[in-house]
Design a protein around this motif. Sequence first.
Motif, PDB file in Angstrom:
ATOM      1  N   LEU A 380       0.831  -1.208   0.000  1.00 37.96           N
ATOM      2  CA  LEU A 380       0.000   0.000   0.000  1.00 37.96           C
ATOM      3  C   LEU A 380       0.866   1.258   0.000  1.00 37.96           C
ATOM      4  O   LEU A 380       0.569   2.246  -0.693  1.00 37.96           O
ATOM      5  CB  LEU A 380      -0.919   0.025   1.227  1.00 37.96           C
ATOM      6  N   LYS A 381       1.940   1.189   0.739  1.00 40.67           N
ATOM      7  CA  LYS A 381       2.853   2.335   0.803  1.00 40.67           C
ATOM      8  C   LYS A 381       3.514   2.586  -0.537  1.00 40.67           C
ATOM      9  O   LYS A 381       3.634   3.738  -1.002  1.00 40.67           O
ATOM     10  CB  LYS A 381       3.912   2.060   1.883  1.00 40.67           C
ATOM     11  N   ASN A 382       3.941   1.523  -1.205  1.00 41.58           N
ATOM     12  CA  ASN A 382       4.686   1.661  -2.459  1.00 41.58           C
ATOM     13  C   ASN A 382       3.785   2.009  -3.635  1.00 41.58           C
ATOM     14  O   ASN A 382       4.201   2.714  -4.563  1.00 41.58           O
ATOM     15  CB  ASN A 382       5.454   0.365  -2.753  1.00 41.58           C
ATOM     16  N   THR A 383       2.546   1.498  -3.622  1.00 41.83           N
ATOM     17  CA  THR A 383       1.664   1.701  -4.772  1.00 41.83           C
ATOM     18  C   THR A 383       0.698   2.860  -4.600  1.00 41.83           C
ATOM     19  O   THR A 383       0.152   3.368  -5.590  1.00 41.83           O
ATOM     20  CB  THR A 383       0.836   0.429  -5.039  1.00 41.83           C
ATOM     21  N   GLY A 384       0.462   3.253  -3.347  1.00 46.25           N
ATOM     22  CA  GLY A 384      -0.522   4.306  -3.095  1.00 46.25           C
ATOM     23  C   GLY A 384      -1.952   3.853  -3.279  1.00 46.25           C
ATOM     24  O   GLY A 384      -2.880   4.674  -3.294  1.00 46.25           O
ATOM     25  N   GLU A 385      -2.147   2.561  -3.421  1.00 38.86           N
ATOM     26  CA  GLU A 385      -3.497   2.047  -3.629  1.00 38.86           C
ATOM     27  C   GLU A 385      -4.263   1.951  -2.304  1.00 38.86           C
ATOM     28  O   GLU A 385      -3.684   2.060  -1.216  1.00 38.86           O
ATOM     29  CB  GLU A 385      -3.434   0.666  -4.292  1.00 38.86           C
ATOM     30  N   ARG A 386      -5.540   1.712  -2.445  1.00 39.96           N
ATOM     31  CA  ARG A 386      -6.415   1.563  -1.279  1.00 39.96           C
ATOM     32  C   ARG A 386      -6.829   0.098  -1.133  1.00 39.96           C
ATOM     33  O   ARG A 386      -7.168  -0.546  -2.122  1.00 39.96           O
ATOM     34  CB  ARG A 386      -7.658   2.432  -1.452  1.00 39.96           C
ATOM     35  N   LEU A 387      -6.798  -0.388   0.116  1.00 41.01           N
ATOM     36  CA  LEU A 387      -7.241  -1.754   0.386  1.00 41.01           C
ATOM     37  C   LEU A 387      -8.620  -1.683   1.032  1.00 41.01           C
ATOM     38  O   LEU A 387      -8.791  -1.112   2.122  1.00 41.01           O
ATOM     39  CB  LEU A 387      -6.260  -2.460   1.334  1.00 41.01           C
ATOM     40  N   ASP A 388      -9.633  -2.255   0.350  1.00 37.85           N
ATOM     41  CA  ASP A 388     -10.990  -2.287   0.891  1.00 37.85           C
ATOM     42  C   ASP A 388     -11.220  -3.593   1.647  1.00 37.85           C
ATOM     43  O   ASP A 388     -10.864  -4.669   1.171  1.00 37.85           O
ATOM     44  CB  ASP A 388     -12.018  -2.152  -0.231  1.00 37.85           C
ATOM     45  N   ILE A 389     -11.821  -3.481   2.805  1.00 35.60           N
ATOM     46  CA  ILE A 389     -12.034  -4.633   3.691  1.00 35.60           C
ATOM     47  C   ILE A 389     -13.495  -4.654   4.118  1.00 35.60           C
ATOM     48  O   ILE A 389     -14.064  -3.613   4.467  1.00 35.60           O
ATOM     49  CB  ILE A 389     -11.138  -4.542   4.950  1.00 35.60           C
ATOM     50  N   GLN A 390     -14.087  -5.822   4.085  1.00 36.01           N
ATOM     51  CA  GLN A 390     -15.452  -5.980   4.587  1.00 36.01           C
ATOM     52  C   GLN A 390     -15.420  -6.917   5.791  1.00 36.01           C
ATOM     53  O   GLN A 390     -15.078  -8.090   5.686  1.00 36.01           O
ATOM     54  CB  GLN A 390     -16.381  -6.529   3.510  1.00 36.01           C
ATOM     55  N   LEU A 391     -15.770  -6.364   6.943  1.00 39.54           N
ATOM     56  CA  LEU A 391     -15.832  -7.157   8.166  1.00 39.54           C
ATOM     57  C   LEU A 391     -17.218  -7.779   8.295  1.00 39.54           C
ATOM     58  O   LEU A 391     -18.229  -7.090   8.166  1.00 39.54           O
ATOM     59  CB  LEU A 391     -15.582  -6.269   9.389  1.00 39.54           C
ATOM     60  N   LYS A 392     -17.255  -9.086   8.584  1.00 37.72           N
ATOM     61  CA  LYS A 392     -18.522  -9.773   8.806  1.00 37.72           C
ATOM     62  C   LYS A 392     -18.383 -10.727   9.984  1.00 37.72           C
ATOM     63  O   LYS A 392     -17.287 -11.223  10.263  1.00 37.72           O
ATOM     64  CB  LYS A 392     -18.937 -10.575   7.569  1.00 37.72           C
ATOM     65  N   ASP A 393     -19.517 -10.970  10.639  1.00 41.25           N
ATOM     66  CA  ASP A 393     -19.486 -12.010  11.653  1.00 41.25           C
ATOM     67  C   ASP A 393     -19.831 -13.340  10.988  1.00 41.25           C
ATOM     68  O   ASP A 393     -20.120 -13.402   9.797  1.00 41.25           O
ATOM     69  CB  ASP A 393     -20.433 -11.688  12.817  1.00 41.25           C
ATOM     70  N   THR A 394     -19.804 -14.406  11.759  1.00 38.88           N
ATOM     71  CA  THR A 394     -19.947 -15.749  11.176  1.00 38.88           C
ATOM     72  C   THR A 394     -21.297 -15.973  10.516  1.00 38.88           C
ATOM     73  O   THR A 394     -21.417 -16.777   9.604  1.00 38.88           O
ATOM     74  CB  THR A 394     -19.739 -16.823  12.265  1.00 38.88           C
ATOM     75  N   LYS A 395     -22.345 -15.250  10.972  1.00 42.14           N
ATOM     76  CA  LYS A 395     -23.668 -15.417  10.381  1.00 42.14           C
ATOM     77  C   LYS A 395     -24.043 -14.292   9.429  1.00 42.14           C
ATOM     78  O   LYS A 395     -25.147 -14.268   8.895  1.00 42.14           O
ATOM     79  CB  LYS A 395     -24.726 -15.518  11.483  1.00 42.14           C
ATOM     80  N   GLY A 396     -23.128 -13.359   9.262  1.00 42.69           N
ATOM     81  CA  GLY A 396     -23.407 -12.262   8.341  1.00 42.69           C
ATOM     82  C   GLY A 396     -24.460 -11.297   8.836  1.00 42.69           C
ATOM     83  O   GLY A 396     -25.079 -10.576   8.042  1.00 42.69           O
ATOM     84  N   THR A 397     -24.674 -11.250  10.146  1.00 39.40           N
ATOM     85  CA  THR A 397     -25.709 -10.361  10.686  1.00 39.40           C
ATOM     86  C   THR A 397     -25.210  -8.930  10.842  1.00 39.40           C
ATOM     87  O   THR A 397     -26.014  -8.021  11.022  1.00 39.40           O
ATOM     88  CB  THR A 397     -26.200 -10.876  12.049  1.00 39.40           C
ATOM     89  N   MET A 398     -23.896  -8.711  10.831  1.00 39.13           N
ATOM     90  CA  MET A 398     -23.380  -7.351  10.890  1.00 39.13           C
ATOM     91  C   MET A 398     -22.198  -7.218   9.932  1.00 39.13           C
ATOM     92  O   MET A 398     -21.407  -8.135   9.756  1.00 39.13           O
ATOM     93  CB  MET A 398     -22.978  -6.973  12.320  1.00 39.13           C
ATOM     94  N   THR A 399     -22.115  -6.068   9.297  1.00 38.36           N
ATOM     95  CA  THR A 399     -21.090  -5.816   8.293  1.00 38.36           C
ATOM     96  C   THR A 399     -20.548  -4.413   8.460  1.00 38.36           C
ATOM     97  O   THR A 399     -21.321  -3.482   8.717  1.00 38.36           O
ATOM     98  CB  THR A 399     -21.666  -5.953   6.862  1.00 38.36           C
ATOM     99  N   ARG A 400     -19.234  -4.265   8.347  1.00 33.85           N
ATOM    100  CA  ARG A 400     -18.629  -2.937   8.327  1.00 33.85           C
ATOM    101  C   ARG A 400     -17.619  -2.885   7.187  1.00 33.85           C
ATOM    102  O   ARG A 400     -16.811  -3.808   7.020  1.00 33.85           O
ATOM    103  CB  ARG A 400     -17.977  -2.591   9.664  1.00 33.85           C
ATOM    104  N   ASN A 401     -17.678  -1.816   6.417  1.00 32.80           N
ATOM    105  CA  ASN A 401     -16.807  -1.649   5.257  1.00 32.80           C
ATOM    106  C   ASN A 401     -15.715  -0.637   5.576  1.00 32.80           C
ATOM    107  O   ASN A 401     -15.994   0.535   5.856  1.00 32.80           O
ATOM    108  CB  ASN A 401     -17.629  -1.183   4.056  1.00 32.80           C
ATOM    109  N   LEU A 402     -14.480  -1.123   5.552  1.00 34.23           N
ATOM    110  CA  LEU A 402     -13.326  -0.295   5.907  1.00 34.23           C
ATOM    111  C   LEU A 402     -12.392  -0.151   4.720  1.00 34.23           C
ATOM    112  O   LEU A 402     -12.400  -0.975   3.795  1.00 34.23           O
ATOM    113  CB  LEU A 402     -12.557  -0.921   7.078  1.00 34.23           C
ATOM    114  N   SER A 403     -11.564   0.883   4.763  1.00 35.95           N
ATOM    115  CA  SER A 403     -10.518   1.039   3.749  1.00 35.95           C
ATOM    116  C   SER A 403      -9.224   1.438   4.434  1.00 35.95           C
ATOM    117  O   SER A 403      -9.225   2.174   5.436  1.00 35.95           O
ATOM    118  CB  SER A 403     -10.920   2.091   2.712  1.00 35.95           C
TER     119      SER A 403
END
Length: 518
Positions: A380-403
């Motif tokens: 990420l440091k070398n390319t300047g790109e963004r890493l998108d992450i989706q957090l989920k629990d085991t049943k998919g009842t809650m989701t958070r989208n991070l970058s």
Amino acid sequence: MLQATCFLLYWEIRMRQTVYEYMLQYHMVEPGDILWVAISGGADSVSLLCICKELESRLKCKVKAIHVEHGIRGAESLQDADFVKRLCEKLNVPLIIEHVDVPGYSKEEGLGVEEAARILRYRVFETLSSSAGSTKIALAHHSDDQAETVLFQMSRGTGLKGLCGMQPVRIDEAHSILYLRPLLSVSRKEIETYLERIGQDYCIDSTNVDTHYSRNDLRKNILPALERINPMASEHIAQTAARLAEVESYMELETDRAFSDIVVEQFEFENLCAEISLSIRGLQHLHQAIKGRVIRKAIAELTGSLKDIEAVHINHICQLTEAEIGKVQELPYWMKAYRDTDVIVLMKVPTEELYHQLSAAVENPEFDPIPISKEMLEDLKNTGERLDIQLKDTKGTMTRNLSLTVHSKPKGVTFHPKNFYTKQLDYDKIKSGFTIRSRREGDWICLDANGNRKNIGRLFIDAKVPEHKRGEIPLLAGEEHILAVLGHQTYEGRVSADMYLSENTEFVLEIKESKEET
């Protein structure tokens, strides 16, 4: 003749004095009080009314009587009410008579006759108090009744409090009633002898000889068998109950002290749920005798009652201290207990629907962890790109989208933004990557340049984050400690002090929530 008269007078005086001293010992009556005597017409309550009337001037109170006609024995029951009316007229005692339908209520509610009668009788007392204000009601239980109560409790299974039997004074705060038992200081035999000496008759309840009632079986069969072993058996059982009551009083003080130390949070969330969190470490260090009492007190604080709470429930909650995080124990009253990182949480909700809604959050409070390696960060440091992450629990009842992004620090910037959804860390201080995850036992964060630490659980408590919401807050977990806590709803989160930007910072790791949780 003179000798017999003197003996009668001595017995009457001794009986009055015993009861008088017992009432003083437990501060039952104050000058100016109205003392209501609950009278059935039987020997016990008749003697209580006679003695209280005789002591009226010494106690500086006003004696009144209340009779509950239960409707159990038809004409016989009505005759008892008439007897009570005539007795009160003779003694010049104001009387209230209330009629209730015990057989009908018993059938309607599926209760035994004894239990139904007790419930309706106390409802009458509560109604009296609601119209008369703070009320003192004298009940005619004596030392033999105390022995029966203790044996009955033992046969059903009980703890220390049950072995204490009936208390001389019981406070019903909800209805502003003090229930007094002046005759616990005397036996049934003494009561009957007293009535005989003063020439006072009384009613005999035909149901008192029916051994189908458990109390009567104890009275007619069990206690006499014990008294054949020791004639003082009933008295000794009552004395033991009194000594145990002293121990119980001390244990209550110790329980209150331990409760205040063990409770790390009491929380009510917008009238939707109430929670009490108990420190696991604190519980583990308590003596077993106090541990169970603390848990029972916590349940009582949440529900206002311990009805239907049994030893098995308390034991299961105790076992949660050794269980895995997220382990749940169902309890009565739409309540449950569950193991969190460093606390046992007792949660109570008002409805079944809400109970099931919150259950999912309690049983699956954590995100699946996502490791972020040092190599990923270097890319990420070398390319300047963004890493998108989706957090989920085991049943998919809650989701958070991070970058995640890594960029050079603008000149002169030495602060980290106070933003719920954006956190900035000194990239060069991150040694070997981190994991994005929910909380775990033992997590801590650095508070200042001096290296002072704070437990993450304590951090959430101080920030008043509801217990069932804490698993939804993402943490950046380094090898040794938490590097950052992301914001969530009303909590802004924070960055570990050793990750702050400084004049020497060259690159910044920025983590932000790209959109609100879905």
